[in-house]
Design an enzyme around this catalytic site. Structure first.
Site, short mmCIF file in Angstrom:
data_model
loop_
_atom_site.label_atom_id
_atom_site.label_comp_id
_atom_site.label_asym_id
_atom_site.label_seq_id
_atom_site.Cartn_x
_atom_site.Cartn_y
_atom_site.Cartn_z
N ASN A 1 0.84 -1.18 0.00
CA ASN A 1 0.00 0.00 0.00
C ASN A 1 0.89 1.25 0.00
OD1 ASN A 1 -1.63 2.22 0.97
ND2 ASN A 1 -3.14 0.72 1.64
N HIS B 1 0.68 6.07 2.22
CA HIS B 1 1.40 6.97 3.11
C HIS B 1 2.47 7.78 2.41
CE1 HIS B 1 -0.85 5.99 6.61
NE2 HIS B 1 -0.65 4.70 6.42
N ARG C 1 2.25 18.85 2.69
CA ARG C 1 2.72 20.13 2.18
C ARG C 1 1.93 20.57 0.93
NH1 ARG C 1 7.94 21.90 3.75
NH2 ARG C 1 8.14 21.46 5.98
N HIS D 1 -5.84 3.44 -1.64
CA HIS D 1 -7.17 3.67 -1.08
C HIS D 1 -7.59 5.08 -1.46
CE1 HIS D 1 -9.91 3.78 2.77
NE2 HIS D 1 -10.56 4.07 1.65
N ARG E 1 -9.91 7.59 -0.87
CA ARG E 1 -10.94 7.94 0.09
C ARG E 1 -11.85 9.02 -0.47
NH1 ARG E 1 -9.73 6.38 5.78
NH2 ARG E 1 -11.44 7.79 6.25
N ARG F 1 -7.89 12.45 1.33
CA ARG F 1 -6.90 12.93 2.29
C ARG F 1 -5.48 12.54 1.91
NH1 ARG F 1 -8.25 9.78 7.82
NH2 ARG F 1 -10.23 10.83 7.42
N HIS F 2 -5.32 11.49 1.12
CA HIS F 2 -3.96 11.12 0.69
C HIS F 2 -3.92 10.82 -0.80
CE1 HIS F 2 -5.66 7.19 1.65
NE2 HIS F 2 -5.47 7.33 2.96
N GLU G 1 -8.78 0.16 -3.06
CA GLU G 1 -9.63 0.15 -1.87
C GLU G 1 -10.57 1.34 -1.94
OE1 GLU G 1 -6.65 -1.98 1.39
OE2 GLU G 1 -7.07 0.17 1.55
N THR H 1 -8.49 3.29 8.87
CA THR H 1 -9.64 2.39 8.96
C THR H 1 -9.63 1.66 10.30
OG1 THR H 1 -9.52 2.08 6.57
CG2 THR H 1 -10.89 0.54 7.81
N GLU I 1 -10.72 -9.83 2.96
CA GLU I 1 -9.49 -9.44 3.64
C GLU I 1 -9.83 -9.28 5.11
OE1 GLU I 1 -6.35 -5.71 3.96
OE2 GLU I 1 -7.19 -6.21 1.98
N HIS J 1 -3.82 -4.83 7.72
CA HIS J 1 -3.98 -3.70 8.63
C HIS J 1 -3.14 -3.90 9.89
CE1 HIS J 1 -5.93 0.16 9.35
NE2 HIS J 1 -5.83 -0.14 10.62
N GLY J 2 -2.15 -3.05 10.02
CA GLY J 2 -1.29 -3.05 11.21
C GLY J 2 -0.22 -4.11 11.23
N GLY K 1 1.32 -1.66 4.29
CA GLY K 1 1.77 -0.36 3.84
C GLY K 1 2.58 0.40 4.86
#
Length: 241
Positions: free
Chosen positions: A7, A10, A18, A43, A45, A49-50, A70, A101, A151, A191-192, A213
């Site tokens: 992923n 990030h 920035r 992902h 969203r 946001r990213h 995603e 998430t 998943e 996740h995590g 990710g």
């Protein structure tokens, strides 16, 4: 053999801090593939946001492995997926106030809506996955929806601080994997997960893919993205098939 999908969200998170032009998620996706990733995850969203729309479009054009998109189960995202034509879509829950998430998608009671949502994607040959908790009711609902993959959300296991709580969450996941496989679903995990806690799944058979990710990008700060992906890919390849 289980596979690794990386992923790159990030990378976009850092860029958007920035509102600039670097670092570039497309470059990260290319480097991850060169280092052994067998899929790239983004992902998109609803609040953007990213990852941005242009990131998805560029990665779709340049991806040499598989693109996993995603997304929330909304009309807007369905249209984007049909236009982008990724190899996979993974439906995830979204809340505007969350940092990331926080849990799995609620499939129980939403079977027909989600089945109808996925129908045009399936008709186009796009495979689907549902990001769900290791809850027997959610797993059974996923089968009724007609997805090929689930998943299983590993975040509760990854975030558990106490030994007993962590083992309890791990047991739920392993039981969920067995149930899903027993009713014909293919299982991914995500996740995590990091270079340490992923080792708990080393001897668990039949996991198709690990979606990772944050921990890879965190390690990449110190050792570079190529090394970070290669180390995780090597770990995953060593696991049971």
């Amino acid at each position: 053999m289980p596979q690794l999908a990386v992923n790159v969200d990030h990378v976009a998170t850092l860029r958007q801090a920035r509102m600039g032009i670097e670092p570039e998620p497309v470059t990260a996706a290319y480097l991850a593939e060169m280092a052994g990733a067998t899929g790239i995850i983004v992902h998109l969203r609803e609040d953007r946001r990213h990852i941005q729309d242009r990131d998805v479009e560029l990665i779709r054009k340049t991806c040499n492995t598989r693109l996993h998109l995603e997304m929330a189960a909304t009309e807007e995202m369905q249209g984007i997926a049909l236009g982008i034509d990724p190899e996979f879509v993974c439906l995830v829950p979204e809340k505007r106030e969350e940092l990331t998430t926080e849990g799995g998608l609620n499939c129980v009671g939403n079977e027909q809506r989600l089945k109808d949502f996925l129908a045009p994607l399936h008709a186009k040959g796009i495979r689907s996955s549902l990001f769900i908790d290791a809850d027997p009711k959610q797993i059974e609902a996923a089968r009724a929806i007609g997805t090929e993959y689930i998943e299983i959300h590993t975040g509760h296991y990854a975030d558990a601080k106490e030994f007993n709580a962590r083992n309890e969450e791990l047991s739920k996941i392993i039981e969920g994997i067995r149930l899903a496989q027993g009713i014909g679903l293919k299982v991914n995990l995500g996740h995590g997960l990091n270079y340490r806690n992923i080792l708990a799944f080393k001897d668990v058979p039949g996991i198709m893919e690990y979606s990772i990710g944050h921990s890879i990008m965190a390690k990449a700060i110190y050792v570079g993205l190529d090394r970070a992906v290669r180390d995780m890919a090597e770990l995953v390849r060593s696991f049971a098939d």
